[in-house]
Scaffold this motif. Structure first.
Motif, PDB file in Angstrom:
ATOM      1  N   LYS A 196      58.396 -60.254 -54.216  1.00 12.60           N
ATOM      2  CA  LYS A 196      57.249 -59.595 -53.618  1.00 12.60           C
ATOM      3  C   LYS A 196      56.316 -60.644 -53.021  1.00 12.60           C
ATOM      4  O   LYS A 196      56.242 -61.772 -53.488  1.00 12.60           O
ATOM      5  CB  LYS A 196      56.496 -58.782 -54.671  1.00 12.60           C
ATOM      6  CG  LYS A 196      57.316 -57.701 -55.366  1.00 12.60           C
ATOM      7  CD  LYS A 196      57.629 -56.547 -54.425  1.00 12.60           C
ATOM      8  CE  LYS A 196      58.321 -55.410 -55.169  1.00 12.60           C
ATOM      9  NZ  LYS A 196      58.615 -54.267 -54.289  1.00 12.60           N
ATOM     10  N   GLY A 197      55.562 -60.222 -52.008  1.00 16.25           N
ATOM     11  CA  GLY A 197      54.615 -61.133 -51.386  1.00 16.25           C
ATOM     12  C   GLY A 197      54.742 -61.068 -49.880  1.00 16.25           C
ATOM     13  O   GLY A 197      55.318 -60.141 -49.317  1.00 16.25           O
ATOM     14  N   SER A 198      54.188 -62.067 -49.218  1.00 20.10           N
ATOM     15  CA  SER A 198      54.188 -62.097 -47.754  1.00 20.10           C
ATOM     16  C   SER A 198      55.019 -63.268 -47.264  1.00 20.10           C
ATOM     17  O   SER A 198      54.950 -64.373 -47.809  1.00 20.10           O
ATOM     18  CB  SER A 198      52.748 -62.220 -47.237  1.00 20.10           C
ATOM     19  OG  SER A 198      51.985 -61.098 -47.660  1.00 20.10           O
ATOM     20  N   SER A 254      44.462 -63.121 -45.213  1.00 18.91           N
ATOM     21  CA  SER A 254      43.914 -61.768 -45.111  1.00 18.91           C
ATOM     22  C   SER A 254      43.419 -61.241 -46.455  1.00 18.91           C
ATOM     23  O   SER A 254      42.669 -60.260 -46.495  1.00 18.91           O
ATOM     24  CB  SER A 254      44.958 -60.812 -44.527  1.00 18.91           C
ATOM     25  OG  SER A 254      46.099 -60.751 -45.353  1.00 18.91           O
ATOM     26  N   ASN A 255      43.822 -61.872 -47.543  1.00 24.81           N
ATOM     27  CA  ASN A 255      43.359 -61.468 -48.873  1.00 24.81           C
ATOM     28  C   ASN A 255      42.232 -62.349 -49.402  1.00 24.81           C
ATOM     29  O   ASN A 255      41.854 -62.238 -50.570  1.00 24.81           O
ATOM     30  CB  ASN A 255      44.527 -61.466 -49.869  1.00 24.81           C
ATOM     31  CG  ASN A 255      45.470 -60.305 -49.640  1.00 24.81           C
ATOM     32  OD1 ASN A 255      45.089 -59.308 -49.030  1.00 24.81           O
ATOM     33  ND2 ASN A 255      46.696 -60.430 -50.110  1.00 24.81           N
ATOM     34  N   ASP A 315      50.270 -62.688 -54.022  1.00 21.66           N
ATOM     35  CA  ASP A 315      50.136 -62.367 -52.595  1.00 21.66           C
ATOM     36  C   ASP A 315      48.932 -63.079 -51.982  1.00 21.66           C
ATOM     37  O   ASP A 315      48.136 -62.479 -51.260  1.00 21.66           O
ATOM     38  CB  ASP A 315      50.015 -60.858 -52.399  1.00 21.66           C
ATOM     39  CG  ASP A 315      50.305 -60.435 -50.953  1.00 21.66           C
ATOM     40  OD1 ASP A 315      50.967 -61.204 -50.226  1.00 21.66           O
ATOM     41  OD2 ASP A 315      49.871 -59.346 -50.551  1.00 21.66           O
ATOM     42  N   TYR A 325      54.483 -67.295 -47.470  1.00 21.36           N
ATOM     43  CA  TYR A 325      53.664 -67.665 -48.624  1.00 21.36           C
ATOM     44  C   TYR A 325      54.425 -67.491 -49.940  1.00 21.36           C
ATOM     45  O   TYR A 325      53.948 -67.887 -50.987  1.00 21.36           O
ATOM     46  CB  TYR A 325      52.390 -66.819 -48.658  1.00 21.36           C
ATOM     47  CG  TYR A 325      51.568 -66.914 -47.396  1.00 21.36           C
ATOM     48  CD1 TYR A 325      50.625 -67.928 -47.224  1.00 21.36           C
ATOM     49  CD2 TYR A 325      51.766 -66.009 -46.352  1.00 21.36           C
ATOM     50  CE1 TYR A 325      49.892 -68.024 -46.047  1.00 21.36           C
ATOM     51  CE2 TYR A 325      51.029 -66.098 -45.178  1.00 21.36           C
ATOM     52  CZ  TYR A 325      50.102 -67.102 -45.028  1.00 21.36           C
ATOM     53  OH  TYR A 325      49.379 -67.202 -43.861  1.00 21.36           O
ATOM     54  N   THR A 368      54.381 -68.867 -40.432  1.00 21.45           N
ATOM     55  CA  THR A 368      55.362 -68.185 -39.583  1.00 21.45           C
ATOM     56  C   THR A 368      55.124 -68.469 -38.101  1.00 21.45           C
ATOM     57  O   THR A 368      55.634 -67.746 -37.238  1.00 21.45           O
ATOM     58  CB  THR A 368      55.336 -66.663 -39.831  1.00 21.45           C
ATOM     59  OG1 THR A 368      54.014 -66.162 -39.560  1.00 21.45           O
ATOM     60  CG2 THR A 368      55.704 -66.335 -41.276  1.00 21.45           C
ATOM     61  N   SER A 375      51.683 -70.783 -52.961  1.00 26.69           N
ATOM     62  CA  SER A 375      50.975 -70.007 -51.937  1.00 26.69           C
ATOM     63  C   SER A 375      49.650 -70.673 -51.579  1.00 26.69           C
ATOM     64  O   SER A 375      49.250 -70.693 -50.407  1.00 26.69           O
ATOM     65  CB  SER A 375      50.732 -68.579 -52.428  1.00 26.69           C
ATOM     66  OG  SER A 375      51.950 -67.925 -52.723  1.00 26.69           O
ATOM     67  N   LYS A 401      47.075 -65.107 -49.397  1.00 20.67           N
ATOM     68  CA  LYS A 401      47.189 -65.369 -47.967  1.00 20.67           C
ATOM     69  C   LYS A 401      45.811 -65.153 -47.346  1.00 20.67           C
ATOM     70  O   LYS A 401      44.919 -64.578 -47.988  1.00 20.67           O
ATOM     71  CB  LYS A 401      48.217 -64.434 -47.333  1.00 20.67           C
ATOM     72  CG  LYS A 401      47.924 -62.950 -47.524  1.00 20.67           C
ATOM     73  CD  LYS A 401      49.027 -62.086 -46.942  1.00 20.67           C
ATOM     74  CE  LYS A 401      48.755 -60.596 -47.178  1.00 20.67           C
ATOM     75  NZ  LYS A 401      49.818 -59.752 -46.598  1.00 20.67           N
ATOM     76  N   GLU A 444      41.529 -64.656 -42.550  1.00 23.11           N
ATOM     77  CA  GLU A 444      42.508 -64.469 -41.472  1.00 23.11           C
ATOM     78  C   GLU A 444      41.822 -64.361 -40.110  1.00 23.11           C
ATOM     79  O   GLU A 444      42.243 -64.988 -39.133  1.00 23.11           O
ATOM     80  CB  GLU A 444      43.330 -63.204 -41.755  1.00 23.11           C
ATOM     81  CG  GLU A 444      44.268 -62.794 -40.639  1.00 23.11           C
ATOM     82  CD  GLU A 444      45.540 -63.600 -40.605  1.00 23.11           C
ATOM     83  OE1 GLU A 444      46.189 -63.620 -39.546  1.00 23.11           O
ATOM     84  OE2 GLU A 444      45.877 -64.229 -41.635  1.00 23.11           O
TER      85      GLU A 444
END
Length: 245
Positions: free
Chosen positions: A90-92, A57-58, A53, A95, A129, A114, A55, A7
């Motif tokens: 659940k999730g962001s 940042s992970n 999840d 994604y 986004t 994702s 993305k 990220e």
């Protein structure tokens, strides 16, 4: 991890506005690392967990810029999902696969979606986004509409136009650029195929890994991996791309 998260490299740090440039080869390697981790989870773990999840940042980067998939707070075993049914969306945002919003159970194909969005984000530098994605325009559609002729127009402007790491040092610059262009088109195609609306039409992670290795071979000018060699490497190394932090 020494180099933080993907990220920060793609979009900068919220406090320092730090945005670091990732070379094409680094983005390609990171994409392969993440795909290998997911393939290991989906196809080589007895419990077949799904991450749910995935993305930037992970995705954590070590000293050598090797990527590892982290944060398993939302992960579930497929056996658990089968017994409990739908466990909620659940999730962001951006994604999450569209079928989760309609009550479908968590699945490996959700992770594939994702991954497709993540791959397109790495190529375009635009998150799902981003403010430009409105009025029915999405990152998936943005990339799909660019195939194949306009791909270079949607590539992250921060992507350094470095010379390819080739084995033939006498290769001219035009050939190197053309090969990189071809690789980017192939990567966008994979991102689009992974993020289609229908789960059944998405690629499987084992096929994504094989295709990504083939793209890397093309970029480096080396021989194409044999399928057995690729899958043997996946089995031996896939677990190393998972973070325990």
């Amino acid at each position: 991890m020494a180099n933080g998260s993907l990220e920060k490299w793609l979009h900068g740090d919220g406090h320092e506005q730090l945005k670091r440039n990732l070379k094409f080869a680094q983005r390609l390697n990171i994409a392969i690392d993440v795909a290998s981790a997911l393939d290991y989870l989906h196809n080589h773990c007895q419990t077949s967990p799904v991450h749910r999840d995935l993305k930037p940042s992970n995705i954590l980067l070590d000293d050598d810029m090797t990527a590892r998939v982290g944060d398993f707070g939302l992960a579930r075993f497929l056996s658990e999902v089968a017994h409990t049914g739908s466990i909620g969306m659940k999730g962001s945002i951006g994604y999450i696969p569209p079928e989760y919003a309609m009550g479908s159970k968590a699945s490996t194909q959700g992770d594939v979606y994702s991954y497709g969005i993540l791959l397109l984000e790495m190529i375009t530098g635009k998150g799902p986004t981003d403010d430009m994605f409105k009025d029915n325009l999405s990152l998936h559609l943005f990339a799909k509409l660019a195939l194949p002729e306009q791909v270079m127009e949607i590539v992250d402007p921060q992507l350094p136009v470095e010379e390819a790491e080739v084995t033939q040092h006498n290769e001219n610059h035009v050939n190197r650029r053309n090969r990189m262009h071809g690789c980017l088109i192939s990567m966008v195609k994979i991102g689009v195929l992974c993020s289609v609306e229908s789960p059944r039409e998405r690629m499987r992670m084992r096929d994504v890994v094989a295709e990504m290795h083939a793209i890397k071979d093309l970029y480096l000018g080396t021989g194409i991996h044999q399928d057995k060699q690729v899958r043997s490497q996946i089995l031996d190394e896939g677990s190393s791309y998972l973070s325990h932090y």
